[in-house]
Design a protein around this motif. Structure first.
Motif, PDB file in Angstrom:
ATOM      1  N   GLY A   1       0.871  -1.063  -0.154  1.00  0.00           N
ATOM      2  CA  GLY A   1       0.023   0.009   0.007  1.00  0.00           C
ATOM      3  C   GLY A   1       0.925   1.339   0.062  1.00  0.00           C
ATOM      4  O   GLY A   1       2.230   1.211   0.469  1.00  0.00           O
ATOM      5  N   VAL A   2       0.372   2.237  -0.601  1.00  0.00           N
ATOM      6  CA  VAL A   2       1.200   3.716  -0.752  1.00  0.00           C
ATOM      7  C   VAL A   2       0.172   4.761  -0.277  1.00  0.00           C
ATOM      8  O   VAL A   2      -1.037   4.778  -0.622  1.00  0.00           O
ATOM      9  N   ILE A   3       0.307   5.423   0.963  1.00  0.00           N
ATOM     10  CA  ILE A   3      -0.610   6.489   1.235  1.00  0.00           C
ATOM     11  C   ILE A   3       0.052   7.914   1.321  1.00  0.00           C
ATOM     12  O   ILE A   3       1.278   7.858   1.591  1.00  0.00           O
ATOM     13  N   GLY A   4      -0.614   8.790   0.658  1.00  0.00           N
ATOM     14  CA  GLY A   4      -0.200   9.934   0.562  1.00  0.00           C
ATOM     15  C   GLY A   4      -1.111  11.174   1.060  1.00  0.00           C
ATOM     16  O   GLY A   4      -2.350  10.486   1.542  1.00  0.00           O
TER      17      GLY A   4
ATOM     18  N   PHE B   1      -0.181   1.647  12.757  1.00  0.00           N
ATOM     19  CA  PHE B   1       0.713   2.736  12.434  1.00  0.00           C
ATOM     20  C   PHE B   1      -0.401   3.796  11.705  1.00  0.00           C
ATOM     21  O   PHE B   1      -1.416   3.518  11.536  1.00  0.00           O
ATOM     22  N   LEU B   2       0.113   4.999  11.879  1.00  0.00           N
ATOM     23  CA  LEU B   2      -0.988   6.055  11.379  1.00  0.00           C
ATOM     24  C   LEU B   2       0.031   7.047  10.590  1.00  0.00           C
ATOM     25  O   LEU B   2       0.628   7.775  11.259  1.00  0.00           O
ATOM     26  N   TYR B   3      -0.198   7.290   9.062  1.00  0.00           N
ATOM     27  CA  TYR B   3       0.241   8.295   8.456  1.00  0.00           C
ATOM     28  C   TYR B   3      -0.661   9.726   8.786  1.00  0.00           C
ATOM     29  O   TYR B   3      -1.855   9.434   8.623  1.00  0.00           O
TER      30      TYR B   3
ATOM     31  N   ARG C   1       4.123  12.746   8.848  1.00  0.00           N
ATOM     32  CA  ARG C   1       4.826  12.061  10.051  1.00  0.00           C
ATOM     33  C   ARG C   1       4.122  10.613  10.064  1.00  0.00           C
ATOM     34  O   ARG C   1       2.823  10.325   9.464  1.00  0.00           O
ATOM     35  N   VAL C   2       4.697   9.596  10.638  1.00  0.00           N
ATOM     36  CA  VAL C   2       4.095   8.302  10.877  1.00  0.00           C
ATOM     37  C   VAL C   2       4.349   8.004  12.301  1.00  0.00           C
ATOM     38  O   VAL C   2       5.437   8.087  12.981  1.00  0.00           O
ATOM     39  N   ILE C   3       3.153   7.849  13.310  1.00  0.00           N
ATOM     40  CA  ILE C   3       3.320   7.333  14.555  1.00  0.00           C
ATOM     41  C   ILE C   3       2.638   5.907  14.358  1.00  0.00           C
ATOM     42  O   ILE C   3       2.138   5.362  13.543  1.00  0.00           O
TER      43      ILE C   3
END
Length: 143
Positions: free
Chosen positions: A67-70, A111-113, A123-125
């Motif tokens: 997956g790719v998140i933007g 995780f959360l982008y 950021r990624v937490i």
């Protein structure tokens, strides 16, 4: 790769951001980022998408695909030519870290982008093996 430690199921009210990493986020495409993620044996990888120029994250989805998140408004939807599933970030942007932590506590994401309100960068937490949180952000001069 070394075997990961067992996950500790820490209650959300006890979680803290214990580790914060600031990285030089290199400009690359999603294929290169996925290769880096696999080589490093990470569960996700924050990078700077070369076209369009946005901070993004690649990750291994539950269905085994990449997956790719933007950021919201990128216009990504569905599989690309490599079979990667592209998606916009969830939730409102930009966001405060406190709000993201509250969402992590409530929904128990891996995780959360998100796009940070103070820097306007992604950021990624993430949930660490010890049940606390880690935070990854791009170095200010990396673009």
């Amino acid at each position: 790769p070394e075997e990961r430690p067992a996950y500790f199921p820490r209650p959300p009210e006890e979680r803290q951001v214990l580790r914060q990493k600031t990285l030089a986020v290199g400009e690359m495409d999603a294929v290169q980022a996925a290769e880096e993620m696999e080589m490093l044996d990470h569960r996700f990888y924050l990078f700077r998408e070369a076209s369009p120029e946005v901070d993004a994250v690649v990750y291994r989805r539950d269905d085994g695909r990449i997956g790719v998140i933007g950021p919201i408004g990128t216009g990504w939807s569905g599989p690309d030519e490599y079979g990667f599933v592209r998606e916009d970030s969830r939730g409102p942007e930009p966001r405060r870290l406190e709000d993201v932590i509250a969402e992590m506590n409530e929904l128990n994401h891996r995780f959360l982008y998100f796009v940070d309100e103070s820097s306007d960068r992604a950021r990624v937490i993430y949930l660490r093996y010890d049940g606390h949180y880690g935070l990854i952000e791009p170095r200010e001069d990396s673009a």
